[in-house]
Scaffold this active site. Sequence first.
Site, PDB file in Angstrom:
ATOM      1  N   ASP A  77       0.803  -1.228   0.000  1.00 53.08           N
ATOM      2  CA  ASP A  77       0.000   0.000   0.000  1.00 53.08           C
ATOM      3  C   ASP A  77       0.832   1.273   0.000  1.00 53.08           C
ATOM      4  O   ASP A  77       0.466   2.266  -0.607  1.00 53.08           O
ATOM      5  CB  ASP A  77      -0.950   0.013   1.201  1.00 53.08           C
ATOM      6  CG  ASP A  77      -0.216   0.242   2.518  1.00 53.08           C
ATOM      7  OD1 ASP A  77       0.737  -0.517   2.812  1.00 53.08           O
ATOM      8  OD2 ASP A  77      -0.585   1.166   3.260  1.00 53.08           O
ATOM      9  N   ASP A  80       5.493   0.306   3.380  1.00 56.64           N
ATOM     10  CA  ASP A  80       5.696  -0.942   4.109  1.00 56.64           C
ATOM     11  C   ASP A  80       5.480  -2.129   3.174  1.00 56.64           C
ATOM     12  O   ASP A  80       5.374  -1.975   1.967  1.00 56.64           O
ATOM     13  CB  ASP A  80       4.763  -1.010   5.324  1.00 56.64           C
ATOM     14  CG  ASP A  80       3.301  -0.786   4.935  1.00 56.64           C
ATOM     15  OD1 ASP A  80       2.983  -0.899   3.728  1.00 56.64           O
ATOM     16  OD2 ASP A  80       2.479  -0.491   5.811  1.00 56.64           O
ATOM     17  N   TYR A 229      -6.036   1.066   8.850  1.00 57.63           N
ATOM     18  CA  TYR A 229      -7.102   1.427   7.913  1.00 57.63           C
ATOM     19  C   TYR A 229      -8.457   1.135   8.542  1.00 57.63           C
ATOM     20  O   TYR A 229      -9.216   0.293   8.072  1.00 57.63           O
ATOM     21  CB  TYR A 229      -6.930   0.691   6.574  1.00 57.63           C
ATOM     22  CG  TYR A 229      -5.748   1.178   5.784  1.00 57.63           C
ATOM     23  CD1 TYR A 229      -5.802   2.380   5.091  1.00 57.63           C
ATOM     24  CD2 TYR A 229      -4.561   0.455   5.754  1.00 57.63           C
ATOM     25  CE1 TYR A 229      -4.714   2.841   4.367  1.00 57.63           C
ATOM     26  CE2 TYR A 229      -3.464   0.905   5.035  1.00 57.63           C
ATOM     27  CZ  TYR A 229      -3.550   2.105   4.342  1.00 57.63           C
ATOM     28  OH  TYR A 229      -2.465   2.566   3.638  1.00 57.63           O
ATOM     29  N   GLU A 474       6.094   9.624   3.408  1.00 56.36           N
ATOM     30  CA  GLU A 474       5.638   8.311   2.951  1.00 56.36           C
ATOM     31  C   GLU A 474       4.676   8.458   1.772  1.00 56.36           C
ATOM     32  O   GLU A 474       3.751   9.267   1.816  1.00 56.36           O
ATOM     33  CB  GLU A 474       4.946   7.540   4.077  1.00 56.36           C
ATOM     34  CG  GLU A 474       4.603   6.114   3.669  1.00 56.36           C
ATOM     35  CD  GLU A 474       4.061   5.277   4.822  1.00 56.36           C
ATOM     36  OE1 GLU A 474       4.144   4.041   4.734  1.00 56.36           O
ATOM     37  OE2 GLU A 474       3.552   5.860   5.795  1.00 56.36           O
TER      38      GLU A 474
END
Length: 622
Positions: A77, A80, A229, A474
């Site tokens: 995603d 990571d 999430y 990120e």
Amino acid sequence: MEKHFKLISMAPLFLLLCFPFAFAGHDYGQALSKSILFFEAQRSGYLPHNQRVTWRANSGLNDGKSSGVDLVGGYYDAGDNVKFGLPMAFTITMMSWSIIEYGKQMAASGELSHAMAAVKWGTDYFIKAHPEPYVLYGEVGDGNSDHYCWQRPEDMTTDRRAYKIDTSNPGSDLAGETAAAMAAASIVFRRSNPAYANELLAHAHQLFDFADKYRGKYDSSITVAQKYYRSISGYNDELLWAAAWLYQATNNQYYLNYLGNNGDSMGGTGWGMTEFGWDVKYAGVQTLVAMFLMQGKAGHHAPVFERYQQKAEYFMCSCLGKGTRNVQKTPGGLIFRQRWNNMQFVTSASFLATVYSDYLASAGRSMTCASGNVAPSELLSFAQSQVDYILGDNPRATSYMVGYGNNYPRQVHHRASSIVSIKVNPTFVSCRGGYATWFSKKASDPNVLIGAIVGGPDAYDNFADERDNYEQTEPATYNNAPILGILARLNGGHGGYNQLLPVVVAGPTQQKPAPQPKATPAPASTSAPISIEQKMTTSWNAKGKTYYRYSITVTNKSAKTLTDLKLSISKLYGPMWGLTKSGDSYAFPSWLNSLPAGKSLEFVYIHSASAADVSVSSYTLA
């Protein structure tokens, strides 16, 4: 993705426009190419022979094995190595929507095949993740163990357990979003790979049934996802979102009725949003339903669909700063929603603005906000301003797309890009050793994560390019997915066709929209250089009356460019979209001023009678 996210708010959706030319200033074509390339760096599984991000290698090759299912593939995603199903599905939905709206422009720049391959990488995984009608795997790996380690995906030693939803542990939001993704993707592949499109639709139907019949929040079943999430908005928005995409893909009245019958009770007509993203889908639903309304498809649901549209325009007005409750912006003009990966909301909102601008222009209408009337062009200008900010037009003169321009983030919070490629140095990188050797290194990433859109600046346009600054450095797949469509639109200009008409995405090698189905010529309309073909595309009953929707194709059959076209239309008893009224005649729409040799334009109208009489009054061949 080092995060737990989101605050739901209240205010509707989008922003867009329709100039018949490309914009200057930034190289949107280059940015489009790079933004698609990023997805190849996020691939999990066996990489294909034509993999362009060559510093990556195969990874996650045993995913699903302990559960007796093949879950190899899909996307990581963010920075990571976890595969989170909900944001992955939203990513595929938004990539597909970008292609559906702006595939023609992508094809013109040679990027359609790459974009379609990016979608298929996700949908191939979803097919594997849905082995039974009422079983869907929604996560592989878990954030806690993954974030404890800093390893390239090729070296992963973390737990790769697979987590699923089923009838005993439902997840309507996850199943609904995955249904939406597969339905939207089926439109992408309908022309070039119909068998695959049908397979995707079969999964989408089953997943919607699963989501609707066995209701529950997915993170109550897959609890390891809660920290990262969490589904704060619940699942009603995903059920409506999935129904909208299934209607778009199938024209099945069941899904249109679902939107009409449940719009009020499920919040589609009630929630006025100021955000749109992987959790909160209401603004996206409202935009799609507004499109159905402007297409004349609402039938007896028109009063409900008008309320969806009001909320869609509430969102648009809020983004423009012209509503009753406006989005916050930085001093430099960027939408600001939250500290952590704010850029996801920027690209998603800007995409909605872009498509809604084109929908409004195609319908020949504007939008009314609290501060006055808004032309479609204002929406696209807004979206362009956000994209330009991302690409470097900001107080720091920083490009927040890695690899675009000269001043972009060099220390991205991303495991694979921050550690030397396994192809350069195959020495194993251990779980904690990666933190000591690579994460803490105050140097540029050894692998440039080309095209990645990072989290972005704070509320005051400040940004720190540091690897441990995960809130700002990120990237994420769902940051990039919506911007594909905007960049294609800004690079290629308007597609030259009515955005409210049915779209068929051509095969990757084709450079023009797929031809419409063969139509029956309208009476007295085939005079030599210009042909007019007319067909009835759908009908419905409302209050004892039958309404018909007609589509008309006007083709320039001469070898010259057609200008100053005037059409005469009689026996028309309802609304018409796609032409401009000019006295007693009808002329080219606002986004078109000529028709090259061999090209066509289309328009539609609705009334409760047989076909109108359409004929050519005058024209010029240059």
